[in-house]
Design a protein around this motif. Sequence first.
Motif, short mmCIF file in Angstrom:
data_model
loop_
_atom_site.label_atom_id
_atom_site.label_comp_id
_atom_site.label_asym_id
_atom_site.label_seq_id
_atom_site.Cartn_x
_atom_site.Cartn_y
_atom_site.Cartn_z
N HIS A 164 -3.89 -8.90 0.83
CA HIS A 164 -4.35 -7.71 1.55
C HIS A 164 -3.86 -7.60 2.99
O HIS A 164 -4.03 -6.55 3.60
N GLN A 165 -3.25 -8.64 3.55
CA GLN A 165 -2.94 -8.61 4.97
C GLN A 165 -2.00 -7.48 5.37
O GLN A 165 -2.22 -6.83 6.39
N TYR A 166 -0.96 -7.20 4.59
CA TYR A 166 -0.02 -6.15 5.00
C TYR A 166 -0.66 -4.77 4.90
O TYR A 166 -0.36 -3.89 5.72
N GLU A 226 -2.79 -0.19 8.17
CA GLU A 226 -3.87 0.75 8.50
C GLU A 226 -4.05 0.91 10.01
O GLU A 226 -4.86 1.73 10.44
N ASN A 227 -3.31 0.14 10.81
CA ASN A 227 -3.45 0.17 12.26
C ASN A 227 -2.10 0.49 12.88
O ASN A 227 -1.34 -0.40 13.25
N GLU A 242 -12.87 -0.99 2.85
CA GLU A 242 -12.25 0.18 2.23
C GLU A 242 -10.73 0.17 2.38
O GLU A 242 -10.02 0.88 1.66
N MET A 243 -10.21 -0.62 3.30
CA MET A 243 -8.77 -0.70 3.54
C MET A 243 -8.06 -1.64 2.56
O MET A 243 -6.84 -1.66 2.50
N LEU A 244 -8.82 -2.44 1.82
CA LEU A 244 -8.21 -3.41 0.91
C LEU A 244 -7.48 -2.69 -0.22
O LEU A 244 -7.85 -1.59 -0.62
N ARG A 245 -6.45 -3.35 -0.74
CA ARG A 245 -5.67 -2.79 -1.85
C ARG A 245 -6.56 -2.65 -3.07
O ARG A 245 -7.25 -3.57 -3.47
N LEU A 268 -8.69 -12.00 12.87
CA LEU A 268 -7.35 -11.57 13.29
C LEU A 268 -7.26 -10.04 13.33
O LEU A 268 -6.55 -9.49 14.16
N TYR A 269 -7.97 -9.38 12.44
CA TYR A 269 -7.92 -7.92 12.32
C TYR A 269 -9.33 -7.35 12.51
O TYR A 269 -9.97 -6.95 11.53
#
Length: 186
Positions: free
Chosen positions: A82-84, A89-90, A32-35, A25-26
């Motif tokens: 982590h989805q939000y 990040e985009n 590195e973008m994960l909380r 989906l992403y």
Amino acid sequence: MNEKFPYGHDVNAYIDKAFEQMKELYPWAKKEMLRKNWSYAIEEVDGDYQFVTYFKWNDGEIERNVLNCNSEEFIKTFIGHHQYTIEDENPVTATFDVPSSCGVSGGWYLETYRFQKHQLGGYSAFVQAGNRSAGGSRTFFIPPAYFKLPWEEFLDKYLELVPPGPFYVSRADIERAEGLKEFLGF
């Protein structure tokens, strides 16, 4: 094979599976973008192995939660954590507002129905509605696979993701939105 732990007792195998699903989906997502305040483990609890989450609060306190779930439920939990953050990040670079022919449902008024193009790739739909005392919004990222379909099939899949009833905008509204097909790359 263990149904609860089909990939063994290394939690990183399940995190990798969850991240693979997130990338569907992403596609721009990077680990590195994960909380950073979430961590995960598989631990023995009362003689049985369980998935365990740890959340580190800003004050340093750590909250431990034992999940009595299978691997699929753990993967959904991980994605939910982590989805939000991945979505944030985009950033949005362009928007296309779609007017509704209805705009009211059960006392709620449609404020915004917008398709959004994102800097790192991908599209989403943003819907915002409210009544006199409450309101809310939701963003739906559109799976990249949908854009490989012909326009009519794209609309079918999209309207399953963002059903017209609760979100005020019908298929006819979307089809009437002049320039939307081009905005979405069709």
